[in-house]
Design an enzyme around this catalytic site. Sequence first.
Site, PDB file in Angstrom:
ATOM      1  N   GLN A 191       0.823  -1.213   0.000  1.00 20.98           N
ATOM      2  CA  GLN A 191       0.000   0.000   0.000  1.00 20.98           C
ATOM      3  C   GLN A 191       0.853   1.258   0.000  1.00 20.98           C
ATOM      4  O   GLN A 191       0.340   2.358   0.197  1.00 20.98           O
ATOM      5  CB  GLN A 191      -0.928  -0.006   1.224  1.00 20.98           C
ATOM      6  CG  GLN A 191      -1.902  -1.172   1.211  1.00 20.98           C
ATOM      7  CD  GLN A 191      -2.659  -1.333   2.521  1.00 20.98           C
ATOM      8  OE1 GLN A 191      -2.336  -0.714   3.533  1.00 20.98           O
ATOM      9  NE2 GLN A 191      -3.672  -2.175   2.506  1.00 20.98           N
TER      10      GLN A 191
ATOM     11  N   HIS B 188      -0.739  -0.146   5.615  1.00 21.50           N
ATOM     12  CA  HIS B 188      -1.461   0.778   6.509  1.00 21.50           C
ATOM     13  C   HIS B 188      -0.641   2.034   6.743  1.00 21.50           C
ATOM     14  O   HIS B 188      -0.287   2.362   7.869  1.00 21.50           O
ATOM     15  CB  HIS B 188      -1.776   0.089   7.844  1.00 21.50           C
ATOM     16  CG  HIS B 188      -2.857  -0.924   7.738  1.00 21.50           C
ATOM     17  ND1 HIS B 188      -3.564  -1.380   8.837  1.00 21.50           N
ATOM     18  CD2 HIS B 188      -3.383  -1.570   6.671  1.00 21.50           C
ATOM     19  CE1 HIS B 188      -4.455  -2.270   8.433  1.00 21.50           C
ATOM     20  NE2 HIS B 188      -4.367  -2.406   7.125  1.00 21.50           N
TER      21      HIS B 188
ATOM     22  N   GLU C 142     -14.533   3.710  10.214  1.00 21.06           N
ATOM     23  CA  GLU C 142     -15.050   4.789  11.068  1.00 21.06           C
ATOM     24  C   GLU C 142     -14.950   6.155  10.406  1.00 21.06           C
ATOM     25  O   GLU C 142     -14.026   6.415   9.645  1.00 21.06           O
ATOM     26  CB  GLU C 142     -14.245   4.848  12.378  1.00 21.06           C
ATOM     27  CG  GLU C 142     -14.419   3.635  13.262  1.00 21.06           C
ATOM     28  CD  GLU C 142     -13.626   3.766  14.563  1.00 21.06           C
ATOM     29  OE1 GLU C 142     -12.917   4.784  14.728  1.00 21.06           O
ATOM     30  OE2 GLU C 142     -13.738   2.861  15.400  1.00 21.06           O
TER      31      GLU C 142
ATOM     32  N   TYR D 258      -8.629   7.454  20.027  1.00 21.51           N
ATOM     33  CA  TYR D 258      -9.731   6.931  19.199  1.00 21.51           C
ATOM     34  C   TYR D 258      -9.877   5.405  19.292  1.00 21.51           C
ATOM     35  O   TYR D 258     -10.655   4.815  18.547  1.00 21.51           O
ATOM     36  CB  TYR D 258      -9.591   7.459  17.761  1.00 21.51           C
ATOM     37  CG  TYR D 258      -9.917   8.933  17.775  1.00 21.51           C
ATOM     38  CD1 TYR D 258     -11.209   9.383  17.560  1.00 21.51           C
ATOM     39  CD2 TYR D 258      -8.962   9.871  18.152  1.00 21.51           C
ATOM     40  CE1 TYR D 258     -11.541  10.719  17.679  1.00 21.51           C
ATOM     41  CE2 TYR D 258      -9.273  11.218  18.279  1.00 21.51           C
ATOM     42  CZ  TYR D 258     -10.563  11.630  18.039  1.00 21.51           C
ATOM     43  OH  TYR D 258     -10.896  12.962  18.190  1.00 21.51           O
TER      44      TYR D 258
ATOM     45  N   TYR E  36      -9.189 -10.020  10.082  1.00 21.21           N
ATOM     46  CA  TYR E  36      -9.417 -10.687   8.794  1.00 21.21           C
ATOM     47  C   TYR E  36      -9.478 -12.208   8.957  1.00 21.21           C
ATOM     48  O   TYR E  36     -10.124 -12.897   8.180  1.00 21.21           O
ATOM     49  CB  TYR E  36      -8.302 -10.327   7.809  1.00 21.21           C
ATOM     50  CG  TYR E  36      -8.273  -8.865   7.445  1.00 21.21           C
ATOM     51  CD1 TYR E  36      -9.375  -8.262   6.845  1.00 21.21           C
ATOM     52  CD2 TYR E  36      -7.157  -8.091   7.697  1.00 21.21           C
ATOM     53  CE1 TYR E  36      -9.358  -6.916   6.519  1.00 21.21           C
ATOM     54  CE2 TYR E  36      -7.136  -6.737   7.380  1.00 21.21           C
ATOM     55  CZ  TYR E  36      -8.237  -6.158   6.784  1.00 21.21           C
ATOM     56  OH  TYR E  36      -8.218  -4.834   6.465  1.00 21.21           O
TER      57      TYR E  36
END
Lengths: 366, 148
Positions: A79, A144, A237, A247, A258
């Site tokens: 990513q 991520h 979210e 958070y 997963y």
Amino acid sequence: MKIKIFFNFFAFFIVFNIYAKDYKVDFLFENLKDPWSMAIIDSKHALLNDLSGKMQLIDFEAGSIANISGIPDVSYAAQGGLSDIILDTDFESTNRIFFSYSAKDPKQKNKETLYVATGILNELALEEVDVIFIANSPRRVPQHMGAKLAFLPDETLLIANGDGFDHREKAQFLDNHFGKIIRINKDGTIPADNPFVNDEMALSDIYSYGHRNMQGLLVSDEGIIYEHEHGPRGGDELNIIEPGKNYGWPAITYGIDYSGAKISPFTEMDGMEQPLKYWSPSIAPSGMVLYTGDAFPAWKNSFLISALVTKDVKRVYLDGNNYVEETLFSDIGLRIRNIHQTADGNLILLSDGPDGKIILVSPDND
Amino acid sequence: MIRFLHYLLAILLTALVITILAVPITTFSNMVWLSSIEMPVSLSIILNTLVSDWLGLGIPLLVIFFIGLNIAMPVAFITKRFIKFDHKIWFSIASSVAVAVALVLMVELLFKTHVIGGTRSTLGQVLHVAAGYLGGIFFCRFFKPKTD
């Protein structure tokens, strides 16, 4: 018989009006390699970041796209790669841009981390490139990353750095940048009013913590920070970000791993913030605008959130005390990587993947 | 034919035994961490989570281990004639290797990340391989492979 014909006609009229589109879709550019983010300069020009490491100048009027030189080497894997791009708050006078990317960690060369750099755009060259932030979040592969950027009204820069997947627990600790939103000045220095500047155990550039993989970050005209992040299986979210707040990830979550395992049995806890809205199953939100244009008056002041899994855009708006949603553009049928609003209120969608597209959505006045 | 069905049943039950032993590694690693940050982890929460994980994580793990054992055990049968020590140990090693290879492949093929939470620590990885070894012992006791 006449009654039957009338009801058939009535039914057709209803169905037609439900499905009648009030927008049109134009594919402006195709065959782009993982387009990830765009900064719109004016009604004719925009900058586009491809995850593969290319920054490009788009001329909408000429229909051309040209590479910009001077971009640092990036780690284009998983990513990671060349990620977000935003214009300086006074771009018109400085030509300065800010961008994020994944690259080798300076201390652990076999690992990757998030960088934020700035540079001055001189036609098709990026000059005076200066790295202003290197995240303390080394990871084996660039997963991520978060990598979203936004300016606050005081011209400080917010940086979203994801939890690195394998390092999720570190999102709860303040001695690292995994799963954090970071606030720095434009020159990389740390604002004196950051929430943890007086905490010796914390990195003083941290603004909020307990995040997973943030893929949407914006600041409204009122200075409210909105962020959305991917949950695991479920638990995406939409949050309002406030300084110093936790958070919750991964101590509280509405998703499961997963693998099917429970990451945490808790969904709420004192001292940990609740989302404005969450999605289970996941939609994989990938970008967000708070729509302010006139082209689609009915969508004004709505969040338009692009989604990868559901291949559409979610219009999220406040109805009474609840955030409700409407699905848009599912007829396009592509994984939408990002969404941007043009100066005239039209929308630009970036589709995901090696055959990425730039799609213009405008009112259908025909 | 009956012997072959007995073998398949043994593989399936061995995969089940390994799964039953392996799932709590992930559950407890998550619970221990949550406790460490002072989340209110009670015995009932642990048990509820464990049951949930056996159902949620257990099914994919059972399939993965079943496939792995179906490769490892025939290899163990073929190679056991070259092995000087106790063949029961050889089958247990084969079972633990099947688990280890499955864990490595899951990391390498699934985005180079540890999808199974309990395998992110060295201790967790060792415990998974140990679960595979115990599964091999069960296999020998249940199937009683000829050791000559």
